[in-house]
Design a protein around this motif. Structure first.
Motif, short mmCIF file in Angstrom:
data_model
loop_
_atom_site.label_atom_id
_atom_site.label_comp_id
_atom_site.label_asym_id
_atom_site.label_seq_id
_atom_site.Cartn_x
_atom_site.Cartn_y
_atom_site.Cartn_z
N ALA A 26 76.79 -2.92 27.66
CA ALA A 26 76.36 -1.82 26.76
C ALA A 26 76.98 -0.48 27.47
O ALA A 26 77.92 0.15 26.95
CB ALA A 26 75.02 -1.65 26.63
N VAL A 27 76.95 -0.44 29.03
CA VAL A 27 77.65 0.74 29.50
C VAL A 27 79.24 0.52 29.44
O VAL A 27 79.75 1.43 29.36
CB VAL A 27 77.17 0.49 31.21
CG1 VAL A 27 77.95 1.65 31.94
CG2 VAL A 27 75.60 0.95 31.24
N LEU A 28 79.55 -0.68 29.59
CA LEU A 28 81.00 -0.80 29.62
C LEU A 28 81.83 -0.79 28.18
O LEU A 28 82.99 -0.26 28.07
CB LEU A 28 81.25 -2.33 30.11
CG LEU A 28 81.12 -2.45 31.63
CD1 LEU A 28 81.36 -3.96 32.05
CD2 LEU A 28 81.84 -1.52 32.70
N VAL A 29 80.81 -0.88 27.26
CA VAL A 29 81.48 -0.74 25.84
C VAL A 29 81.50 0.88 25.61
O VAL A 29 82.33 1.17 24.93
CB VAL A 29 80.78 -1.46 24.66
CG1 VAL A 29 79.47 -0.78 24.27
CG2 VAL A 29 81.70 -1.70 23.51
N GLU A 30 80.68 1.54 26.34
CA GLU A 30 80.20 2.94 26.07
C GLU A 30 81.70 3.63 26.80
O GLU A 30 82.24 4.72 26.43
CB GLU A 30 79.19 3.57 26.54
CG GLU A 30 78.91 4.99 26.45
CD GLU A 30 77.47 5.42 26.86
OE1 GLU A 30 77.37 6.42 26.84
OE2 GLU A 30 76.76 4.48 27.09
N HIS A 31 81.94 3.15 28.16
CA HIS A 31 83.12 3.80 28.87
C HIS A 31 84.15 2.56 29.00
O HIS A 31 83.82 1.33 29.13
CB HIS A 31 82.35 4.05 30.13
CG HIS A 31 81.17 4.92 30.28
ND1 HIS A 31 81.48 6.32 29.81
CD2 HIS A 31 79.78 4.41 30.18
CE1 HIS A 31 80.23 6.81 30.08
NE2 HIS A 31 79.31 5.76 30.06
N GLU A 33 85.68 1.87 31.64
CA GLU A 33 85.84 1.26 32.85
C GLU A 33 84.40 1.79 33.65
O GLU A 33 84.52 3.16 33.38
CB GLU A 33 87.01 1.52 33.52
CG GLU A 33 87.39 0.44 34.69
CD GLU A 33 88.61 0.60 35.57
OE1 GLU A 33 89.34 -0.39 35.25
OE2 GLU A 33 89.06 1.70 35.78
N ALA A 34 83.91 1.10 34.43
CA ALA A 34 82.71 1.73 35.40
C ALA A 34 82.76 1.11 36.48
O ALA A 34 83.04 -0.41 36.56
CB ALA A 34 81.53 1.42 34.71
N ALA A 78 84.69 -2.58 36.60
CA ALA A 78 84.48 -3.47 35.47
C ALA A 78 84.86 -3.19 34.38
O ALA A 78 84.74 -1.78 33.89
CB ALA A 78 83.01 -3.99 35.59
N ARG A 79 85.36 -3.82 33.40
CA ARG A 79 85.86 -3.66 32.25
C ARG A 79 85.48 -4.92 31.08
O ARG A 79 85.44 -5.94 31.57
CB ARG A 79 87.32 -3.42 32.11
CG ARG A 79 88.02 -3.08 30.96
CD ARG A 79 89.60 -3.19 30.91
NE ARG A 79 90.14 -2.02 31.70
CZ ARG A 79 90.42 -1.02 31.33
NH1 ARG A 79 90.67 -0.72 29.89
NH2 ARG A 79 90.93 -0.22 31.98
N ILE A 80 85.00 -4.39 30.13
CA ILE A 80 84.40 -5.36 29.11
C ILE A 80 85.91 -5.85 28.45
O ILE A 80 86.65 -5.24 28.03
CB ILE A 80 83.67 -4.68 28.16
CG1 ILE A 80 82.89 -5.91 27.20
CG2 ILE A 80 84.28 -3.77 27.27
CD1 ILE A 80 81.79 -5.41 26.43
N THR A 81 85.76 -7.21 28.14
CA THR A 81 86.99 -7.82 27.46
C THR A 81 86.64 -7.83 26.11
O THR A 81 85.51 -7.62 25.46
CB THR A 81 86.97 -9.23 28.01
OG1 THR A 81 85.88 -10.02 27.49
CG2 THR A 81 87.27 -9.46 29.46
N PRO A 82 87.75 -8.20 25.29
CA PRO A 82 87.55 -8.29 23.81
C PRO A 82 86.35 -9.51 23.50
O PRO A 82 85.54 -9.07 22.45
CB PRO A 82 88.94 -8.79 23.18
CG PRO A 82 89.95 -8.09 24.00
CD PRO A 82 89.29 -8.23 25.47
N GLN A 83 86.48 -10.27 24.25
CA GLN A 83 85.40 -11.46 23.93
C GLN A 83 83.95 -10.88 24.33
O GLN A 83 82.99 -11.18 23.59
CB GLN A 83 85.81 -12.73 24.89
CG GLN A 83 84.62 -13.84 24.72
CD GLN A 83 84.91 -14.83 25.76
OE1 GLN A 83 86.17 -15.23 25.93
NE2 GLN A 83 83.98 -15.58 26.27
N GLY A 84 83.90 -10.00 25.12
CA GLY A 84 82.86 -9.41 25.61
C GLY A 84 82.28 -8.55 24.61
O GLY A 84 81.05 -8.40 24.23
#
Length: 118
Positions: A26-31, A33-34, A78-84
């Motif tokens: 949830a944090v990573l989709v909002e930003h 990268e964190a 950390a960064r969310i991937t498209p799969q994530g």
């Protein structure tokens, strides 16, 4: 068992559903990268706990990590991937379906009470 008989919880993705991992996504989709420190503070996790949850998400292909330096110290981002993103969207959709199940529609008002005055 047909799909119509399947309860939404049968589709629960344990990798995503766990509170800390759901929070990380949830944090990573909002930003975009964190960094590790931001995630740790936002979610109230210890270094070891966050590290383990990130490892699970990386192994599942939901998160990518990048190591570097801010000039003074080593850092991990950390960064969310498209799969994530897809996994998080599926989790949110599942939670919405569960909410609909727990809040059944109210019965319709009898027609004689709607707007009619006697």
């Amino acid at each position: 068992m047909s799909d119509a008989d399947r309860h939404p919880l049968a589709d629960l993705d344990e990798t995503v559903h766990q509170r800390a991992r759901l929070g990380i996504l949830a944090v990573l989709v909002e930003h975009e990268e964190a960094d590790f420190t931001r995630l740790k503070r936002a979610l109230g996790l210890t270094d070891g706990n966050l590290g383990r949850h990130l490892e699970v998400l990386v192994d599942a292909g939901h998160v990518e990590l990048r190591k570097g330096s801010d000039g003074r110290r080593a850092r991990t981002w950390a960064r969310i991937t498209p799969q994530g993103e897809r996994a998080l969207a599926a989790e949110v959709d599942l939670l919405r379906r569960l909410l609909r199940l727990s809040d059944p529609p109210r019965p319709a008002e009898p027609s004689h009470t709607r707007g009619e005055h006697r």
